[in-house]
Design a protein around this motif. Structure first.
Motif, PDB file in Angstrom:
ATOM      1  N   ARG A 263       0.854  -1.184   0.000  1.00  0.00           N
ATOM      2  CA  ARG A 263       0.000   0.000   0.000  1.00  0.00           C
ATOM      3  C   ARG A 263       0.889   1.233   0.000  1.00  0.00           C
ATOM      4  NH1 ARG A 263      -4.638   0.683   3.963  1.00  0.00           N
ATOM      5  NH2 ARG A 263      -2.987   0.603   5.525  1.00  0.00           N
TER       6      ARG A 263
ATOM      7  N   VAL B 194       1.196   4.903   2.540  1.00  0.00           N
ATOM      8  CA  VAL B 194       0.599   4.735   3.868  1.00  0.00           C
ATOM      9  C   VAL B 194       1.703   4.351   4.850  1.00  0.00           C
ATOM     10  CG1 VAL B 194      -1.072   3.468   5.258  1.00  0.00           C
ATOM     11  CG2 VAL B 194      -1.596   4.024   2.876  1.00  0.00           C
TER      12      VAL B 194
ATOM     13  N   GLU C 214       3.433   2.756   7.908  1.00  0.00           N
ATOM     14  CA  GLU C 214       3.146   1.561   8.687  1.00  0.00           C
ATOM     15  C   GLU C 214       4.137   1.438   9.836  1.00  0.00           C
ATOM     16  OE1 GLU C 214       3.297  -1.708   6.030  1.00  0.00           O
ATOM     17  OE2 GLU C 214       1.670  -0.989   4.731  1.00  0.00           O
TER      18      GLU C 214
ATOM     19  N   LYS D 297       9.198   3.391  11.427  1.00  0.00           N
ATOM     20  CA  LYS D 297       8.080   3.466  10.487  1.00  0.00           C
ATOM     21  C   LYS D 297       8.542   3.008   9.106  1.00  0.00           C
ATOM     22  CE  LYS D 297       5.022   5.616  13.215  1.00  0.00           C
ATOM     23  NZ  LYS D 297       3.672   5.110  13.520  1.00  0.00           N
TER      24      LYS D 297
ATOM     25  N   GLU E  51       1.026  12.022  11.820  1.00  0.00           N
ATOM     26  CA  GLU E  51       0.411  11.421  10.653  1.00  0.00           C
ATOM     27  C   GLU E  51      -1.107  11.354  10.837  1.00  0.00           C
ATOM     28  OE1 GLU E  51       1.396   9.960   7.588  1.00  0.00           O
ATOM     29  OE2 GLU E  51       3.037  11.348   7.983  1.00  0.00           O
TER      30      GLU E  51
ATOM     31  N   ARG F 143      -4.914  10.048  10.951  1.00  0.00           N
ATOM     32  CA  ARG F 143      -5.450   8.752  11.354  1.00  0.00           C
ATOM     33  C   ARG F 143      -5.813   7.913  10.132  1.00  0.00           C
ATOM     34  NH1 ARG F 143      -8.870  12.220  14.239  1.00  0.00           N
ATOM     35  NH2 ARG F 143     -10.573  11.428  12.962  1.00  0.00           N
ATOM     36  N   GLU F 144      -6.001   6.634  10.385  1.00  0.00           N
ATOM     37  CA  GLU F 144      -6.303   5.721   9.279  1.00  0.00           C
ATOM     38  C   GLU F 144      -7.589   6.113   8.565  1.00  0.00           C
ATOM     39  OE1 GLU F 144      -7.015   0.919   8.506  1.00  0.00           O
ATOM     40  OE2 GLU F 144      -6.327   1.662  10.462  1.00  0.00           O
ATOM     41  N   ASP F 145      -8.574   6.592   9.326  1.00  0.00           N
ATOM     42  CA  ASP F 145      -9.842   6.967   8.709  1.00  0.00           C
ATOM     43  C   ASP F 145      -9.795   8.332   8.043  1.00  0.00           C
ATOM     44  OD1 ASP F 145      -9.632   8.413  11.022  1.00  0.00           O
ATOM     45  OD2 ASP F 145     -11.749   8.249  11.573  1.00  0.00           O
TER      46      ASP F 145
ATOM     47  N   ARG G 116      -3.510   9.838  -3.391  1.00  0.00           N
ATOM     48  CA  ARG G 116      -3.659   9.815  -1.923  1.00  0.00           C
ATOM     49  C   ARG G 116      -4.366  11.094  -1.499  1.00  0.00           C
ATOM     50  NH1 ARG G 116      -0.580  11.423   2.850  1.00  0.00           N
ATOM     51  NH2 ARG G 116      -0.717   9.809   4.479  1.00  0.00           N
TER      52      ARG G 116
ATOM     53  N   THR H 253      -6.180  13.111   1.795  1.00  0.00           N
ATOM     54  CA  THR H 253      -6.305  13.149   3.244  1.00  0.00           C
ATOM     55  C   THR H 253      -7.406  14.126   3.652  1.00  0.00           C
ATOM     56  OG1 THR H 253      -4.632  14.906   3.516  1.00  0.00           O
ATOM     57  CG2 THR H 253      -3.861  12.620   3.546  1.00  0.00           C
TER      58      THR H 253
ATOM     59  N   LYS I 287     -13.908   2.405   1.189  1.00  0.00           N
ATOM     60  CA  LYS I 287     -13.669   1.379   2.198  1.00  0.00           C
ATOM     61  C   LYS I 287     -14.380   0.081   1.839  1.00  0.00           C
ATOM     62  CE  LYS I 287     -13.496   0.849   7.224  1.00  0.00           C
ATOM     63  NZ  LYS I 287     -13.858   1.459   8.526  1.00  0.00           N
TER      64      LYS I 287
END
Length: 397
Positions: free
Chosen positions: A30, A33, A35, A47, A225, A227-229, A247, A249, A291
């Motif tokens: 991915r 993103v 991780e 990271k 960073e 959040r994931e959502d 991407r 945000t 999603k």
């Protein structure tokens, strides 16, 4: 014959042994993103950022010649050249704007978190504000009105607008009040709204764009960073250059904060630009549908016919009109105030909270917004021809 057969057999073996086996394709990570990758031996968090291209560059800073020139002329330098709300330095004849400059820290008396460095704002917008400030100095009589897009004082009807002030030159009471307020309130800095766009043409015939919102507070420069959502990523980019990596945000208040694009197809930066700062609610349930796997490519989704209205040059005027009308309704204000009582604004607004506010809106307010939307579509049908309006339903039955 035997030698020839042996040579042929050896040649076949050589050919077979030197032919490389086809490597299995690596699993697609991915991209874009961040991780978690555990901790280093020293206990520091690590990271991982999967990506195809990583570009690093040094920070732009002040060179020694500029630094010596600033100090040699008695100008105030505190990491950046200090200017006031009119972009004026301590020398009345020297103005400054751009990444070299920042507003004086005394303007933080009422807003301690206000971002004051010019490098966090759009350069075109900063230049426009500087030009307006200079015009007031170079033409004290007409400069403030011309800078605001008005007519010079004393201009006749034949020379400009029919709404020119009567009575010739001079300053009206409203103009005098504005000037007094400006002089008496130097802590009020210019407001900046335009997003910042960067881009380039990369190796592999790839176009790169990154558009992000301007900085409003110092906390944005130190923000962690998202959040994931708050991150939406699609990646259909192939080694041949077909497809897109995108991407997007969302900030803590439900607005598009940044868009990053990489692909072989050249896009209109103005279109991406117009999306930054726009509420996520305008994007046709983008996050939920992404999603659920219904949106494999953000670029293809946002260039579909349904999104035509978002890129129209009058769409933002329509949004501002709706905002003004909703702010003027006491019932709507009361619903929003009640919803925000138990919310920490530093944590932002969740999608669940925004959905609950929408569900509580009076039917009359919802109907008014729908009517305004139809008026907007009807008034721009010459460009927005893909929308099916209610008056056309009977015709196509």
């Amino acid at each position: 014959a035997n030698l020839a057969a042996a040579a042929a057999a050896n040649a076949g073996k050589t050919l077979e042994s030197t032919t490389p086996a086809k490597r299995p394709e690596p699993a697609k990570a991915r991209c874009g993103v961040m991780e978690d990758m555990g901790s280093s031996p020293n206990g520091l968090a690590q990271k991982l950022l999967p990506c195809r291209i990583l570009i690093t560059a040094d920070a732009v800073n002040v060179d020694p010649d500029i630094f010596n020139s600033v100090h040699g002329n008695g100008l105030v330098y505190d990491g950046r050249l200090i200017v006031d709300h009119n972009f004026k330095t301590t020398d009345d004849a020297i103005f400054g704007a751009g990444s070299l400059c920042e507003f004086s820290r005394r303007f933080r008396r009422k807003d301690a978190g206000r971002y004051i460095r010019h490098d966090g704002f759009n350069g075109r917008e900063v230049g426009s504000k500087l030009a307006q400030a200079l015009l007031r100095v170079l033409d004290p009589v007409n400069g403030d009105m011309v800078a605001a897009g008005g007519m010079p004082r004393g201009a006749s009807k034949g020379e400009g607008s029919e709404n020119a002030p009567l009575g010739g030159g001079g300053m009206t009471s409203a103009d005098g009040l504005d000037s007094m307020e400006e002089d008496a309130s130097p802590e009020l800095l210019p407001d900046f709204y335009m997003p910042i766009a960067k881009g380039g043409f990369l190796p592999g015939n790839l176009h790169y764009y990154r558009i992000h919102s301007c900085k409003r507070a110092d906390s944005q420069s130190e923000a962690s960073e998202p959040r994931e959502d708050q991150v939406i990523v699609t990646d259909t980019l192939e080694p041949s250059g077909k497809g897109h990596f995108c991407r997007l945000t969302i900030d803590s208040y439900g607005k598009v904060d940044s868009i990053t694009y990489l692909g072989g197809e050249e896009l209109q930066v103005e279109s991406l630009w117009s999306l930054v700062g726009l509420s996520e609610t305008f994007l046709n349930h983008l996050y939920v549908r992404w999603k659920d796997g219904d949106i494999p490519d953000i670029v293809e989704f946002l260039t579909d016919e349904w999104a035509t209205a978002l890129f129209h040059d009058r769409f933002m005027d329509f949004c501002h009109q709706i905002q003004l009308e909703m702010r003027g309704q006491e019932e709507v204000k009361a619903i929003i105030d009640r919803a925000l009582e138990s919310v920490n604004l530093k944590d932002g607004l969740s999608r669940k909270l925004l959905a609950s506010i929408q569900a509580q809106l009076p039917k009359s307010s919802v109907k008014a917004m729908q009517d305004r939307l139809l008026e907007y579509l009807r008034g721009n049908t010459n460009h927005l021809k893909t929308y099916f309006l209610p008056e056309n339903w009977d015709i196509h039955r």
